[in-house]
Design a protein around this motif. Sequence first.
Motif, PDB file in Angstrom:
ATOM      1  N   MET A 129      14.250  -1.114 -11.496  1.00 45.26           N
ATOM      2  CA  MET A 129      12.828  -0.753 -11.449  1.00 45.26           C
ATOM      3  C   MET A 129      12.303  -1.039 -10.044  1.00 45.26           C
ATOM      4  O   MET A 129      12.351  -2.180  -9.567  1.00 45.26           O
ATOM      5  CB  MET A 129      12.040  -1.550 -12.484  1.00 45.26           C
ATOM      6  CG  MET A 129      12.479  -1.308 -13.915  1.00 45.26           C
ATOM      7  SD  MET A 129      11.411  -2.119 -15.136  1.00 45.26           S
ATOM      8  CE  MET A 129      11.708  -3.862 -14.773  1.00 45.26           C
ATOM      9  N   ASP A 130      11.791  -0.016  -9.388  1.00 46.93           N
ATOM     10  CA  ASP A 130      11.334  -0.145  -8.003  1.00 46.93           C
ATOM     11  C   ASP A 130       9.814  -0.072  -7.935  1.00 46.93           C
ATOM     12  O   ASP A 130       9.130   0.201  -8.928  1.00 46.93           O
ATOM     13  CB  ASP A 130      11.961   0.938  -7.131  1.00 46.93           C
ATOM     14  CG  ASP A 130      12.088   0.512  -5.680  1.00 46.93           C
ATOM     15  OD1 ASP A 130      11.486  -0.523  -5.310  1.00 46.93           O
ATOM     16  OD2 ASP A 130      12.755   1.205  -4.903  1.00 46.93           O
ATOM     17  N   THR A 131       9.277  -0.277  -6.741  1.00 46.47           N
ATOM     18  CA  THR A 131       7.831  -0.206  -6.519  1.00 46.47           C
ATOM     19  C   THR A 131       7.399   1.249  -6.401  1.00 46.47           C
ATOM     20  O   THR A 131       8.196   2.116  -6.040  1.00 46.47           O
ATOM     21  CB  THR A 131       7.449  -0.964  -5.237  1.00 46.47           C
ATOM     22  OG1 THR A 131       8.211  -0.431  -4.152  1.00 46.47           O
ATOM     23  CG2 THR A 131       7.747  -2.438  -5.385  1.00 46.47           C
ATOM     24  N   PRO A 132       6.116   1.540  -6.644  1.00 48.84           N
ATOM     25  CA  PRO A 132       5.633   2.923  -6.527  1.00 48.84           C
ATOM     26  C   PRO A 132       5.521   3.348  -5.077  1.00 48.84           C
ATOM     27  O   PRO A 132       5.686   2.548  -4.158  1.00 48.84           O
ATOM     28  CB  PRO A 132       4.253   2.863  -7.187  1.00 48.84           C
ATOM     29  CG  PRO A 132       3.814   1.451  -7.015  1.00 48.84           C
ATOM     30  CD  PRO A 132       5.066   0.627  -7.132  1.00 48.84           C
ATOM     31  N   GLU A 133       5.232   4.628  -4.873  1.00 51.14           N
ATOM     32  CA  GLU A 133       5.022   5.134  -3.526  1.00 51.14           C
ATOM     33  C   GLU A 133       3.831   4.424  -2.914  1.00 51.14           C
ATOM     34  O   GLU A 133       2.922   3.961  -3.598  1.00 51.14           O
ATOM     35  CB  GLU A 133       4.757   6.644  -3.573  1.00 51.14           C
ATOM     36  CG  GLU A 133       5.919   7.455  -4.133  1.00 51.14           C
ATOM     37  CD  GLU A 133       5.559   8.923  -4.259  1.00 51.14           C
ATOM     38  OE1 GLU A 133       4.444   9.294  -3.852  1.00 51.14           O
ATOM     39  OE2 GLU A 133       6.388   9.685  -4.776  1.00 51.14           O
ATOM     40  N   GLU A 134       3.815   4.406  -1.572  1.00 49.58           N
ATOM     41  CA  GLU A 134       2.744   3.698  -0.869  1.00 49.58           C
ATOM     42  C   GLU A 134       1.367   4.210  -1.252  1.00 49.58           C
ATOM     43  O   GLU A 134       0.418   3.445  -1.415  1.00 49.58           O
ATOM     44  CB  GLU A 134       2.954   3.834   0.635  1.00 49.58           C
ATOM     45  CG  GLU A 134       4.222   3.168   1.130  1.00 49.58           C
ATOM     46  CD  GLU A 134       4.432   3.385   2.614  1.00 49.58           C
ATOM     47  OE1 GLU A 134       3.500   3.877   3.267  1.00 49.58           O
ATOM     48  OE2 GLU A 134       5.513   3.061   3.108  1.00 49.58           O
ATOM     49  N   SER A 135       1.231   5.522  -1.402  1.00 47.70           N
ATOM     50  CA  SER A 135      -0.072   6.105  -1.697  1.00 47.70           C
ATOM     51  C   SER A 135      -0.596   5.680  -3.062  1.00 47.70           C
ATOM     52  O   SER A 135      -1.785   5.780  -3.346  1.00 47.70           O
ATOM     53  CB  SER A 135       0.006   7.629  -1.625  1.00 47.70           C
ATOM     54  OG  SER A 135       0.961   8.114  -2.571  1.00 47.70           O
ATOM     55  N   LYS A 136       0.312   5.235  -3.943  1.00 47.47           N
ATOM     56  CA  LYS A 136      -0.089   4.842  -5.285  1.00 47.47           C
ATOM     57  C   LYS A 136      -0.288   3.338  -5.416  1.00 47.47           C
ATOM     58  O   LYS A 136      -0.725   2.850  -6.446  1.00 47.47           O
ATOM     59  CB  LYS A 136       0.967   5.297  -6.301  1.00 47.47           C
ATOM     60  CG  LYS A 136       1.241   6.804  -6.286  1.00 47.47           C
ATOM     61  CD  LYS A 136       0.020   7.614  -6.674  1.00 47.47           C
ATOM     62  CE  LYS A 136       0.333   9.096  -6.721  1.00 47.47           C
ATOM     63  NZ  LYS A 136      -0.858   9.905  -7.074  1.00 47.47           N
ATOM     64  N   ASP A 137       0.058   2.606  -4.386  1.00 49.75           N
ATOM     65  CA  ASP A 137      -0.051   1.147  -4.441  1.00 49.75           C
ATOM     66  C   ASP A 137      -1.507   0.749  -4.199  1.00 49.75           C
ATOM     67  O   ASP A 137      -2.080   1.045  -3.162  1.00 49.75           O
ATOM     68  CB  ASP A 137       0.862   0.531  -3.378  1.00 49.75           C
ATOM     69  CG  ASP A 137       0.742  -0.982  -3.333  1.00 49.75           C
ATOM     70  OD1 ASP A 137       0.142  -1.559  -4.258  1.00 49.75           O
ATOM     71  OD2 ASP A 137       1.255  -1.571  -2.363  1.00 49.75           O
ATOM     72  N   GLU A 138      -2.105   0.060  -5.149  1.00 49.68           N
ATOM     73  CA  GLU A 138      -3.491  -0.362  -5.017  1.00 49.68           C
ATOM     74  C   GLU A 138      -3.594  -1.823  -4.573  1.00 49.68           C
ATOM     75  O   GLU A 138      -4.599  -2.490  -4.817  1.00 49.68           O
ATOM     76  CB  GLU A 138      -4.216  -0.146  -6.342  1.00 49.68           C
ATOM     77  CG  GLU A 138      -4.247   1.329  -6.771  1.00 49.68           C
ATOM     78  CD  GLU A 138      -4.903   1.536  -8.111  1.00 49.68           C
ATOM     79  OE1 GLU A 138      -5.308   0.526  -8.732  1.00 49.68           O
ATOM     80  OE2 GLU A 138      -5.010   2.685  -8.551  1.00 49.68           O
ATOM     81  N   GLY A 139      -2.555  -2.339  -3.969  1.00 47.69           N
ATOM     82  CA  GLY A 139      -2.594  -3.686  -3.425  1.00 47.69           C
ATOM     83  C   GLY A 139      -2.120  -4.770  -4.365  1.00 47.69           C
ATOM     84  O   GLY A 139      -2.217  -5.959  -4.047  1.00 47.69           O
ATOM     85  N   TYR A 140      -1.587  -4.409  -5.537  1.00 46.94           N
ATOM     86  CA  TYR A 140      -1.178  -5.433  -6.498  1.00 46.94           C
ATOM     87  C   TYR A 140       0.298  -5.813  -6.377  1.00 46.94           C
ATOM     88  O   TYR A 140       0.717  -6.838  -6.910  1.00 46.94           O
ATOM     89  CB  TYR A 140      -1.460  -4.972  -7.929  1.00 46.94           C
ATOM     90  CG  TYR A 140      -0.748  -3.686  -8.343  1.00 46.94           C
ATOM     91  CD1 TYR A 140       0.570  -3.702  -8.775  1.00 46.94           C
ATOM     92  CD2 TYR A 140      -1.399  -2.457  -8.292  1.00 46.94           C
ATOM     93  CE1 TYR A 140       1.227  -2.535  -9.149  1.00 46.94           C
ATOM     94  CE2 TYR A 140      -0.762  -1.283  -8.665  1.00 46.94           C
ATOM     95  CZ  TYR A 140       0.549  -1.324  -9.086  1.00 46.94           C
ATOM     96  OH  TYR A 140       1.193  -0.179  -9.451  1.00 46.94           O
ATOM     97  N   ILE A 141       1.086  -4.997  -5.685  1.00 44.65           N
ATOM     98  CA  ILE A 141       2.527  -5.246  -5.631  1.00 44.65           C
ATOM     99  C   ILE A 141       2.836  -6.654  -5.110  1.00 44.65           C
ATOM    100  O   ILE A 141       3.599  -7.415  -5.723  1.00 44.65           O
ATOM    101  CB  ILE A 141       3.234  -4.205  -4.743  1.00 44.65           C
ATOM    102  CG1 ILE A 141       2.999  -2.789  -5.268  1.00 44.65           C
ATOM    103  CG2 ILE A 141       4.723  -4.503  -4.647  1.00 44.65           C
ATOM    104  CD1 ILE A 141       3.590  -2.540  -6.626  1.00 44.65           C
ATOM    105  N   GLU A 142       2.244  -7.002  -3.997  1.00 46.11           N
ATOM    106  CA  GLU A 142       2.542  -8.306  -3.393  1.00 46.11           C
ATOM    107  C   GLU A 142       1.964  -9.465  -4.190  1.00 46.11           C
ATOM    108  O   GLU A 142       2.318 -10.628  -3.945  1.00 46.11           O
ATOM    109  CB  GLU A 142       1.992  -8.339  -1.958  1.00 46.11           C
ATOM    110  CG  GLU A 142       0.491  -8.168  -1.872  1.00 46.11           C
ATOM    111  CD  GLU A 142      -0.009  -8.106  -0.444  1.00 46.11           C
ATOM    112  OE1 GLU A 142      -1.220  -8.264  -0.245  1.00 46.11           O
ATOM    113  OE2 GLU A 142       0.818  -7.907   0.457  1.00 46.11           O
ATOM    114  N   LYS A 143       1.112  -9.186  -5.167  1.00 43.37           N
ATOM    115  CA  LYS A 143       0.509 -10.245  -5.975  1.00 43.37           C
ATOM    116  C   LYS A 143       1.301 -10.530  -7.246  1.00 43.37           C
ATOM    117  O   LYS A 143       0.976 -11.466  -7.979  1.00 43.37           O
ATOM    118  CB  LYS A 143      -0.933  -9.866  -6.338  1.00 43.37           C
ATOM    119  CG  LYS A 143      -1.835  -9.667  -5.127  1.00 43.37           C
ATOM    120  CD  LYS A 143      -3.218  -9.187  -5.549  1.00 43.37           C
ATOM    121  CE  LYS A 143      -4.096  -8.895  -4.339  1.00 43.37           C
ATOM    122  NZ  LYS A 143      -5.420  -8.348  -4.735  1.00 43.37           N
ATOM    123  N   ILE A 144       2.321  -9.713  -7.518  1.00 40.23           N
ATOM    124  CA  ILE A 144       3.135  -9.943  -8.721  1.00 40.23           C
ATOM    125  C   ILE A 144       4.096 -11.105  -8.459  1.00 40.23           C
ATOM    126  O   ILE A 144       4.912 -11.055  -7.540  1.00 40.23           O
ATOM    127  CB  ILE A 144       3.925  -8.677  -9.105  1.00 40.23           C
ATOM    128  CG1 ILE A 144       2.976  -7.515  -9.386  1.00 40.23           C
ATOM    129  CG2 ILE A 144       4.795  -8.945 -10.327  1.00 40.23           C
ATOM    130  CD1 ILE A 144       3.689  -6.193  -9.636  1.00 40.23           C
TER     131      ILE A 144
END
Length: 622
Positions: A129-144
């Motif tokens: 399971m990978d991260t979404p595209e940059e345009s879809k990232d609302e800033g929560y990835i690094e907070k997981i």
Amino acid sequence: MPSASHHLLLLLLSLSSLSSTLSRFVVEKSSIRVLSPEHIRAKHDGAIANFGIPDYGGTMTGVVLYPDKGTTGCNPFGGPPFGSKSGRPVVLLLDRGDCYFALKAWNAQNAGAAAVLVADSIDEPLLTMDTPEESKDEGYIEKITIPSALVNRAFGEALKKAIEKGTEEVVVKLDWRESMPHPDERVEYEFWTNSNDECGIRCDEQMNFVKNFKGHAQVLEKTGFTQFTPHYITWYCPQPFLTSRQCKSQCINHGRYCSPDPEQNFGEGYEGKDVVVENLRQLCVHRVANESNRSWVWWDFVTDFHARCSMKEKKYSKECAEDVIKSLRLSLDKIKECMGDPEADVDNEVLKTEQKVQVGRGSRSDVTILPTLVINNVQYRGILERTAVLKAICAGFKESTEPPVCLSGDVETNECLESNGGCWEDIRSNVTACKDTFRGRICECPTANGIQYQGDGYTSCKAVGPARCSLNNGGCWSETRNGQTFSACSELQLSGCRCPFSFRGDGHTCEDVDECKERLACQCDGCTCKNTWGGYDCKCKGNLLYIKGEDICIAKRTSRFGLFMTILVLACLAGAGVAAYVFYKYRLRSYMDSEIMAIMSQYMPLDNQQTEGQPLRQDSAI
């Protein structure tokens, strides 16, 4: 419609990357053991997600819960946080589909889950399971911060049925102890990165990691606990397009080694080949540093290059990179020799090796995306964050051989102790721009002994402000002859150097002006002029007296009218001296008092009252 150059860019990336028939991606796994209920006890695999923080080297025992509604986890869970009857951590089971994997984990974390299991919706081999595209990232990835894993459909269904039955809690043990190989007392790891800082979130992520992890990396490397190697991905240009403008702008060595155009616009900005050359330089920085047993200097070079030579600030250049190399006391000649000729129609041994190790072998995946971290030949999964990566590296040591940093909360190292950290330093005054911090040293011009310094902190720091003349004369010219000192530094100036009166130059070097030769003084009839250092002497012929301020000769014995005129002249000069003193009190530069002293010296025995170091006459007229 897409332009022809855009089509060629896509073709370059698709055809020049590793062949899909040879490409291999290894799914990194953790172990999931069901402890209860009894009838489904078994050990299963979970594919570790490429976000969150896997607990490498550790375990977690928790109760599996399946939500009554919103089973995909695509929307925030309302109501109170999830909790178990036994008080154990909650492992939330969610269904695959409808939204990004990372969003499921984010919503689960906000609902109180300690970990997430995503059940596949079809029967297929496990995937990462990978991260979404940059345009879809609302800033929560690094907070997981919680770990996540994908499990196969059959295992997911078994967990759901046991939960639905409800006779007892479904307890599982998540185990990452064998997810990271730990064969011996040294960890070998590599980081696949890029010198380009114009690729958005991915570039920011890898640069932030380098800056934040540098302190740990250098301590581990210096003490011999780890062996670190940086790597850079390259592509090659397909044979039919070697002579195209696009390949020529993106490749070196006649299409052998390429990188996409940073702006994806062949008509402006930097070119892909600029990135390839800088990547090659950074590889050679590591090689040359490693040969001198200073392999950790690569971390200093990359952070300094990013700060001083940013592509975003239009400073991405060979000259800037070489300035950084010099500041770190690396051999520029050896690095150039390592790089070879980018224009030659031959293989580059350094980049050729990079392309070989990019291909996965054994338990190792191909490297296809940036950034990628490989530890003990296994690709790291999870957020690229300092403590998370340190924990993964620590899990790579054989039991009981871990370095102290793995057993303590933090680590501190003073990088300024070696070569002043590559920063500016004034040895004479023991002032340095190197400031040590936990994440590594920074080069910042200081304020020391009441003196403020300004500059880039790497190559220069200049003293500024009123107190600057007290230190090395403010970097300005100064010279003493025959007990007299002249200086180009003035406390009335906040910066810069200016030669004093009777001297000429740029303030760093000053030469005495010959007022006699340049006919700037002593122009009266019958006068003879003699130049002195910082002034001049003028004598009248016969028995006449020279009046310096008026540049005239008068008789020593004269009429009452002449005496009156002389006294009047002296009185005027005395008044001018008082006015000059008042202006001096307001920090206006003045030299009127020296004129009065020069005139009075003709009438009073002041020769022996000259204060040592006091300047003599410095100009030729009032």
